[in-house]
Scaffold this motif. Structure first.
Motif, PDB file in Angstrom:
ATOM      1  N   MET A   1       1.039  -1.207  -0.040  1.00  0.00           N
ATOM      2  CA  MET A   1       0.468   0.434   0.121  1.00  0.00           C
ATOM      3  C   MET A   1       0.937   1.447  -0.323  1.00  0.00           C
TER       4      MET A   1
ATOM      5  N   CYS B   1       2.702   2.781   3.317  1.00  0.00           N
ATOM      6  CA  CYS B   1       2.968   1.779   4.323  1.00  0.00           C
ATOM      7  C   CYS B   1       4.882   1.352   4.351  1.00  0.00           C
TER       8      CYS B   1
ATOM      9  N   TRP C   1       2.623   4.701   9.348  1.00  0.00           N
ATOM     10  CA  TRP C   1       2.278   5.276   7.204  1.00  0.00           C
ATOM     11  C   TRP C   1       3.200   6.149   6.997  1.00  0.00           C
TER      12      TRP C   1
ATOM     13  N   GLN D   1      -2.527   9.110   3.896  1.00  0.00           N
ATOM     14  CA  GLN D   1      -1.919   7.844   3.365  1.00  0.00           C
ATOM     15  C   GLN D   1      -2.527   6.778   4.622  1.00  0.00           C
ATOM     16  N   HIS D   2      -2.945   7.021   5.127  1.00  0.00           N
ATOM     17  CA  HIS D   2      -3.372   5.406   6.067  1.00  0.00           C
ATOM     18  C   HIS D   2      -4.820   5.936   5.403  1.00  0.00           C
TER      19      HIS D   2
ATOM     20  N   SER E   1      -5.403   4.147   2.337  1.00  0.00           N
ATOM     21  CA  SER E   1      -5.039   3.281   2.100  1.00  0.00           C
ATOM     22  C   SER E   1      -6.491   2.512   2.157  1.00  0.00           C
TER      23      SER E   1
ATOM     24  N   LEU F   1      -8.409   1.810  -1.592  1.00  0.00           N
ATOM     25  CA  LEU F   1      -8.125   1.257  -2.094  1.00  0.00           C
ATOM     26  C   LEU F   1      -8.666  -0.353  -2.270  1.00  0.00           C
TER      27      LEU F   1
ATOM     28  N   VAL G   1      -8.377  -3.756  -0.278  1.00  0.00           N
ATOM     29  CA  VAL G   1      -8.585  -3.031   1.833  1.00  0.00           C
ATOM     30  C   VAL G   1      -9.934  -3.561   0.822  1.00  0.00           C
TER      31      VAL G   1
END
Length: 96
Positions: free
Chosen positions: A29, A32, A53, A58-59, A62, A65, A68
């Motif tokens: 990811m 990550c 992260w 960015q967390h 994710s 995605l 995810v």
């Protein structure tokens, strides 16, 4: 950096199944640095997830995605809840 440590509670008798789903769904990811899934040795229904992260953003990204989202969908019926959650500011270390 942004860190997140949380304890997930699992529906009775489904911990190993949920662990398998989470591990199968683990894929690279963006941003990550570390994603660790562990059994809670003090609870038959506990799982610890430790994440590092590059940033909080960015967390959050994710979670959108496709892989995810698919993992969340597969895992949802096995998750009883979350009882502990800690945000951290990692400074460095091995593997990050």
């Amino acid at each position: 950096m942004y860190g997140l440590i949380g304890r997930m509670l699992v529906v009775d008798g489904r911990r190993e199944e949920l662990l398998a789903v989470l591990l199968e769904g683990s894929a690279p990811m963006p941003g990550c640095r570390s994603y660790v899934i562990a059994r809670d040795p003090g609870s038959d229904n506990g799982i610890w997830i430790n994440e590092v992260w590059d940033s909080r953003e960015q967390h959050q990204a994710s979670l959108h995605l496709p892989h995810v989202q698919a993992t969340i969908a597969r895992a949802r019926s096995m998750i009883a809840g979350f009882d502990q959650r800690f945000e951290t500011e990692p400074l460095g270390g091995i593997g990050i």
